[in-house]
Design an enzyme around this catalytic site. Sequence first.
Site, PDB file in Angstrom:
ATOM      1  N   LYS A 156       0.809  -1.211   0.000  1.00 27.90           N
ATOM      2  CA  LYS A 156       0.000   0.000   0.000  1.00 27.90           C
ATOM      3  C   LYS A 156       0.844   1.264   0.000  1.00 27.90           C
ATOM      4  O   LYS A 156       0.507   2.256  -0.647  1.00 27.90           O
ATOM      5  CB  LYS A 156      -0.947  -0.011   1.193  1.00 27.90           C
ATOM      6  CG  LYS A 156      -2.060  -1.042   1.096  1.00 27.90           C
ATOM      7  CD  LYS A 156      -3.005  -0.928   2.255  1.00 27.90           C
ATOM      8  CE  LYS A 156      -4.220  -1.833   2.078  1.00 27.90           C
ATOM      9  NZ  LYS A 156      -3.866  -3.250   2.031  1.00 27.90           N
TER      10      LYS A 156
ATOM     11  N   LYS B  74      -3.074   0.628   8.858  1.00 26.12           N
ATOM     12  CA  LYS B  74      -3.420  -0.390   7.868  1.00 26.12           C
ATOM     13  C   LYS B  74      -2.192  -1.202   7.515  1.00 26.12           C
ATOM     14  O   LYS B  74      -1.102  -0.654   7.305  1.00 26.12           O
ATOM     15  CB  LYS B  74      -3.971   0.267   6.584  1.00 26.12           C
ATOM     16  CG  LYS B  74      -5.219   1.086   6.797  1.00 26.12           C
ATOM     17  CD  LYS B  74      -5.585   1.907   5.575  1.00 26.12           C
ATOM     18  CE  LYS B  74      -6.021   1.067   4.425  1.00 26.12           C
ATOM     19  NZ  LYS B  74      -6.507   1.902   3.295  1.00 26.12           N
TER      20      LYS B  74
ATOM     21  N   GLY C 233      -9.067  -6.841   2.844  1.00 26.71           N
ATOM     22  CA  GLY C 233     -10.175  -7.497   3.517  1.00 26.71           C
ATOM     23  C   GLY C 233     -10.351  -7.122   4.967  1.00 26.71           C
ATOM     24  O   GLY C 233     -10.958  -7.860   5.735  1.00 26.71           O
ATOM     25  N   GLY C 234      -9.802  -5.959   5.365  1.00 25.52           N
ATOM     26  CA  GLY C 234      -9.963  -5.518   6.743  1.00 25.52           C
ATOM     27  C   GLY C 234      -8.984  -6.139   7.714  1.00 25.52           C
ATOM     28  O   GLY C 234      -9.000  -5.828   8.906  1.00 25.52           O
TER      29      GLY C 234
ATOM     30  N   HIS D 171     -17.233   4.370   1.052  1.00 31.41           N
ATOM     31  CA  HIS D 171     -16.290   3.502   0.355  1.00 31.41           C
ATOM     32  C   HIS D 171     -16.866   3.242  -1.034  1.00 31.41           C
ATOM     33  O   HIS D 171     -17.828   2.490  -1.183  1.00 31.41           O
ATOM     34  CB  HIS D 171     -16.129   2.198   1.140  1.00 31.41           C
ATOM     35  CG  HIS D 171     -15.142   1.245   0.556  1.00 31.41           C
ATOM     36  ND1 HIS D 171     -14.306   0.483   1.331  1.00 31.41           N
ATOM     37  CD2 HIS D 171     -14.843   0.918  -0.721  1.00 31.41           C
ATOM     38  CE1 HIS D 171     -13.549  -0.273   0.558  1.00 31.41           C
ATOM     39  NE2 HIS D 171     -13.869  -0.031  -0.697  1.00 31.41           N
TER      40      HIS D 171
ATOM     41  N   HIS E  37     -14.479  -3.522   9.158  1.00 28.33           N
ATOM     42  CA  HIS E  37     -13.838  -3.089   7.916  1.00 28.33           C
ATOM     43  C   HIS E  37     -14.046  -4.090   6.780  1.00 28.33           C
ATOM     44  O   HIS E  37     -13.327  -4.062   5.787  1.00 28.33           O
ATOM     45  CB  HIS E  37     -12.338  -2.842   8.119  1.00 28.33           C
ATOM     46  CG  HIS E  37     -12.041  -1.826   9.178  1.00 28.33           C
ATOM     47  ND1 HIS E  37     -12.334  -0.491   9.036  1.00 28.33           N
ATOM     48  CD2 HIS E  37     -11.490  -1.953  10.410  1.00 28.33           C
ATOM     49  CE1 HIS E  37     -11.972   0.162  10.126  1.00 28.33           C
ATOM     50  NE2 HIS E  37     -11.462  -0.703  10.977  1.00 28.33           N
TER      51      HIS E  37
ATOM     52  N   GLU F 155     -10.122   1.278  -5.290  1.00 28.72           N
ATOM     53  CA  GLU F 155     -10.972   1.655  -4.170  1.00 28.72           C
ATOM     54  C   GLU F 155     -10.652   3.078  -3.722  1.00 28.72           C
ATOM     55  O   GLU F 155      -9.489   3.444  -3.561  1.00 28.72           O
ATOM     56  CB  GLU F 155     -10.789   0.672  -3.013  1.00 28.72           C
ATOM     57  CG  GLU F 155     -11.114  -0.764  -3.403  1.00 28.72           C
ATOM     58  CD  GLU F 155     -11.266  -1.666  -2.200  1.00 28.72           C
ATOM     59  OE1 GLU F 155     -10.961  -1.231  -1.075  1.00 28.72           O
ATOM     60  OE2 GLU F 155     -11.690  -2.820  -2.395  1.00 28.72           O
TER      61      GLU F 155
ATOM     62  N   ARG G 198      -7.444  -8.083  -8.742  1.00 32.45           N
ATOM     63  CA  ARG G 198      -8.181  -9.332  -8.931  1.00 32.45           C
ATOM     64  C   ARG G 198      -9.647  -9.006  -9.144  1.00 32.45           C
ATOM     65  O   ARG G 198     -10.044  -7.840  -9.086  1.00 32.45           O
ATOM     66  CB  ARG G 198      -8.030 -10.209  -7.687  1.00 32.45           C
ATOM     67  CG  ARG G 198      -8.416  -9.471  -6.404  1.00 32.45           C
ATOM     68  CD  ARG G 198      -8.457 -10.349  -5.193  1.00 32.45           C
ATOM     69  NE  ARG G 198      -8.540  -9.616  -3.946  1.00 32.45           N
ATOM     70  CZ  ARG G 198      -9.634  -9.065  -3.444  1.00 32.45           C
ATOM     71  NH1 ARG G 198     -10.769  -9.142  -4.110  1.00 32.45           N
ATOM     72  NH2 ARG G 198      -9.611  -8.433  -2.289  1.00 32.45           N
TER      73      ARG G 198
END
Length: 667
Positions: free
Chosen positions: A116, A158, A164-165, A208, A235, A275, A296
């Site tokens: 990230k 994060k 996926g949280g 989101h 999340h 996102e 993906r």
Amino acid sequence: MFSKILIANRGEIACRVAATARRMAIRSVAVYSDADAGAKHVSACDESVHIGGSAPKDSYLRWERIIDAARATGAQAIHPGYGFLSENEEFAQACADAGLVFIGPPPSAIKAMGLKAESKQLMERAGVPLVPGYHGSDQDAAMLRHEADRIGYPVLIKASAGGGGKGMRAVERAADFDAALASCKREAISSFGDDAVLIEKYVQRPRHIEIQVFGDNHGNYVYLFERDCSVQRRHQKVLEEAPAPGMTAEMRQQMGLAAVAAARAVNYVGAGTVEFIVEQRADGAMSFFFMEMNTRLQVEHPVTEAITGQDLVEWQLRVAAGEPLPLAQDQLKIHGHAIEARICAENPDNNFLPATGTLKVYRKPTCSSFERGEIRVDDGVREGDAISPYYDSMVAKLIVHGDTREQALARLDAALAATRIVGLATNVQFLRHVLATPSFSLAQLDTALIPREAAVLFKQDKVGVRLAVAAAVAQTLLAERAAEGADPFSRRDGWHSHGLTDRRFDFEFGGEAFSASLRYPRTGATGQDPVLTLGDVSGPLVFVGAECGIDLRYAGERQRVQTWQKDETVYVFCDRGATQITEVDVLSHAGEVHAEGGRLTAPMPGKVVSFAVKAGDKVKAGQALAVMEAMKMEHTIAAPADGTVAELLYAPGDQVAEGAELLTLAV
């Protein structure tokens, strides 16, 4: 085009890919673990190969075995689905090295977007707007705390390699930062093998919203509009819809072009999702910031398929085979509105604790109740299958489409009302409660919707004790009638030679024990029904068994109900909602005593991560004692009362069964 592909995944996404492959006359190969030997996705494919043990690390994450299976079966390409190896650049490269086509982006794109921090630096150079934060490589805890203080609370920690949280925590104040950081790093190393994190400003009233993008090997890129995924718990997404409510044509184009710019920056090929976090200002204006790119296919891709009329898996296969994108940007249009609900094995009233067990009853809403094309169920399970602790807790995805959002909402509620699951806890009724909130029904969306509407979402029973009791009694009486023989002494319908007959029923409902009485009419009397008394309510109980349930009337109310019984628990379903009630067999419980207090047990099968105490420690009620990991999530075990730790019965790393005693507490 390929003649055979291997699907390196399980569950509903493996079934989903296999369905498109079959439609395109492409043979498919399934892989499966010990736990999945009889799974639905195995029978959905043309061939199957066993690849190892039940735990993902022993099977679905063993990419060398997956590649061997592809070679052995003559598959030309591998579809990774989502999760597991879908965003693993080493796996994508290994496929290429083995002469196999990876149905996804090139390894370089996965790597660029997988971390990230680095991806945000890349997006900044590409002109994609970013949330203020720290995305650097220095992972010293004191330095990260300093950066959080600089950005200003609340902040979001994060996992840099996450998704996926997992490995994500919101921190409201500086005093909580160190504990949250340690938890994030521990969860990140467990889930991704990398404990690096980034720090971002926690945007207030955020939505989101994500953009579906596609690229091919010919330099073409398109965006297939947006999805709103704001309704989340832990999340993780609960409901997704397309298009995003309140989206203007101008903002849709701005976000779409930004998403395409992100894809171009890494020479992306195939299906991907960019996102964004969207800030909603007091004046009604919205600003968007890049959050991450998932390299993906997404779980929620069906809502995009519903509004565009396109099969995204077919697009993936065609692009991977070297074909250009099927459509250009100006050929893509939005038709109507679609919403997806994720049906999960979990207990919303207990902090969404995942549930395991067998699907004793699993009945889906069918197309006979809806016009063709308005409802879709994507799943990887069948009635009688087990939901195990090894994999994700999702049972199915329920997708509806309508001309308007209001129509889609009504259809989704009707479809959820027609869903029947017995054998484990699910979130089906919770989803119906979400749909009924003013926030969701009026599209007042943000990621805090669930905690904001907690008063109407949790511990809500729309069926009620009267209807539950009436349904349970009616079910018992119908079962007894069915078991009666010709001998009058086998009858349980209150037959007697004279006088009146009263029958007592004992129940537990909502944590309370109580009884009800049923008075049968005089023998030989006509046109009379038994009278059911519950508390201060008394009235005739009128019921008729039908193929699709029980037509029930009691206390001035009429409902069509369906019931199933498992041991002493009666599950009651009707249009209003669903509930369960315990019909207590008093004789079977004679002589029982309650176990002594002071013990702490595992709420589900899983692994002991750590203990925060040792034998001899004094603890307070609510104090964290241990951390367990199950179904890809961490769960904290807290002290139920003040006391002293007497003994730890397991060690970190041990696998434990549901109900296993983890430690003893002297209170």
